[in-house]
Design an enzyme around this catalytic site. Structure first.
Site, short mmCIF file in Angstrom:
data_model
loop_
_atom_site.label_atom_id
_atom_site.label_comp_id
_atom_site.label_asym_id
_atom_site.label_seq_id
_atom_site.Cartn_x
_atom_site.Cartn_y
_atom_site.Cartn_z
N ASP A 298 4.90 0.15 12.09
CA ASP A 298 3.66 -0.47 11.61
C ASP A 298 3.49 -1.91 12.11
OD1 ASP A 298 3.01 1.83 10.32
OD2 ASP A 298 3.61 1.16 8.33
N LYS B 2 0.84 -1.21 0.00
CA LYS B 2 0.00 0.00 0.00
C LYS B 2 0.87 1.26 0.00
CE LYS B 2 -1.65 1.44 4.10
NZ LYS B 2 -1.31 2.83 4.42
N ARG C 31 -4.42 10.25 3.90
CA ARG C 31 -3.31 11.12 4.25
C ARG C 31 -2.17 11.06 3.22
NH1 ARG C 31 0.97 12.42 6.97
NH2 ARG C 31 0.79 14.17 8.40
N ASP D 236 -4.51 12.36 12.97
CA ASP D 236 -5.15 11.06 12.81
C ASP D 236 -4.89 10.22 14.05
OD1 ASP D 236 -2.64 9.97 12.58
OD2 ASP D 236 -2.68 9.94 10.40
#
Ligand code: EPU
Length: 426
Positions: free
Chosen positions: A308, A22, A94, A118
């Protein structure tokens, strides 16, 4: 609104496939703006974020065809493109900020709405702005838009980032390729996604040296040509499955995964007792059914442990043998998973940017809520090692990073399904 329903007591076995990242795919779509003509991207993930980015490019005047099932995006960029990215899209995605560099390089102006805060902390744009200023742009914020102007074009410059920001490195790279002269970017991010963008830009005719190291040198050219490019494998999705195998005492081959891009994370898992092997098609994490040992994690820019994957390290250590300290160094508010894991019976305590965990044998199923993509996926994995049923609300968060997450889980033998968020909790 939907949620995931997870039946606990599963151990994941089998194979799962990862496709393009992504966090590279979206930037490659932005990079396509740098050349008029038709660019073709393959190995694209089938996720909503790509649909939103496609809409953003359409509003700039491009024609975009997205065949999600085939993993192909074709972008036809006209000679003259718009230079404004509206708030409704930037707010939804974003990563839209990555059109900033290409637009100022191509049009001499970019007006990109400033994304709000966020769920994982306030993420500034100061490094993006400073980088473009060093290339001769003037940058200011007016009425909620970050406006970068370079009416006479950009020029090469020397830029030292205060922090190796992924997004700032990408924006500088995508602007400098069309600047007059040479740019030297020091303390650049080194993520595989940066290498991927540099490879695509090189395929378009850009001159770039050092991508993947902390010094990138870019010799500007006057024009770029459209290209074809296959997106680099998603190392965070691959890491998700590695942790899922380890947490559930399973055995999973991650087809398409690149072990080299997950060096420290996989080293931790093998140090904790898992067997990690590279295979012809990717890599495999096996546990022999054993409960693995707890380990400490500190997130850092690549090649450090990825932020992440931090929520997965929390879920893992919640049931591992022993105690662990997880330190988050990149995002200040990225511990929302902890409260939800505590609802599942995890012994975890937040102290500033550290979490102390003591592993328990098994969690206990309960309704919990996903606050972002990674937190959501980590909670589904935690549900697999909980007694009874866990529901994870906010399925749309997980969908942003993982196409067909429930189906992939089912393929590995887990009972994970989707249901309406207001279904009775059984
Ligand atoms: N930062 C600044 N000023 C800037 C830019 C960044 O202070 O101008 C700070 C941020 O506030 C943050 C840190 O630097 O504390 C790291 O930010 P970075 O710019 O490296 O991250 P990003 O480009 O905004 C990408 C990924 C994130 C991933 C981070 C770190 C995309 C679309 N997003 O964000 O991925 O966590 O790099 O690796 O590429 C996700 O996929 O779930 C996700 C959040």
């Amino acid at each position: 609104m939907e949620r995931f329903r997870v039946v606990g007591g599963a151990s994941l076995h089998g194979e799962v496939t990862v496709v393009g990242a992504k966090n590279s795919a979206l930037k490659l779509m932005a990079a396509a703006l740098l050349a008029s003509g038709r660019t073709r991207l393959t190995n694209m993930p089938a996720i909503l974020d790509v649909t939103i980015m496609a809409e953003l490019l359409r509003r700039l005047g491009c024609e975009v065809d997205y065949e999600a099932d085939a993993g192909v995006v074709e972008i036809d960029v006209p000679q003259v493109i718009g230079h404004r990215a509206d708030y409704d899209l930037v707010r939804a995605l974003r990563a839209s900020i990555s059109v900033l560099g290409p637009l100022v390089a191509r049009c001499g102006e970019a007006d990109v709405a400033v994304p709000g805060g966020d769920a994982i902390g306030s993420r500034g744009l100061d490094l993006h702005a400073a980088g473009l200023e060093a290339l001769g742009a003037t940058v200011h914020v007016t009425h909620g838009y970050l406006i970068a102007e370079a009416p006479n074009g950009l020029h090469g410059g020397e830029i030292r980032l205060d922090f190796p920001s992924v997004g700032a490195t990408e924006n500088v790279l995508m602007a400098a390729v069309l600047a007059r002269g040479t740019t030297v970017l020091t303390n650049a991010a080194r993520e595989p996604e940066i290498v991927d963008i540099a490879a695509m830009l090189t395929g378009m005719g850009a001159r770039i040296r050092g991508a993947g190291t902390s010094v990138i040198e870019i010799e500007g050219v006057t024009e770029l040509a459209p290209t074809q490019h296959a997106v680099v494998a998603d190392r965070i999705a691959a890491g998700t499955w590695a942790f899922a195998a380890a947490t559930t005492r399973g055995d999973v081959e991650v087809v398409g995964g690149v072990a080299d891009h997950l060096g420290i994370a996989l080293d931790h898992l093998s140090g904790a007792g898992a067997t990690v092997t590279t295979t012809d098609r990717g890599f495999r994490v096996s546990t022999g059914g054993a409960r693995l040992r707890a380990f400490d994690v500190a997130t850092l820019p690549y090649p450090g442990f990825p932020t992440d994957l931090q929520p997965f390290a929390l879920a893992y250590n919640a049931v591992a043998d022993g105690s662990a300290m997880i330190t988050e160094n990149l995002f200040e508010a990225r511990f929302r998973t902890v409260q939800e894991l505590a609802r599942l019976g995890a012994e975890a305590r937040v102290d500033g940017h550290h979490v102390m965990l003591h592993g328990v044998e098994q969690l206990s199923g309960a309704p919990v809520e996903a606050s972002d993509i990674r937190a959501g996926a980590a909670l589904v994995i935690a549900g697999l090692v909980a007694e009874g049923v866990t529901t994870v609300s906010g399925a749309h968060h997980i969908d942003r990073g993982y196409a067909g997450f429930a189906a992939a889980m089912q393929g590995l033998g887990a009972d994970v399904t989707r249901e309406p968020d207001d279904a009775p909790y059984l």
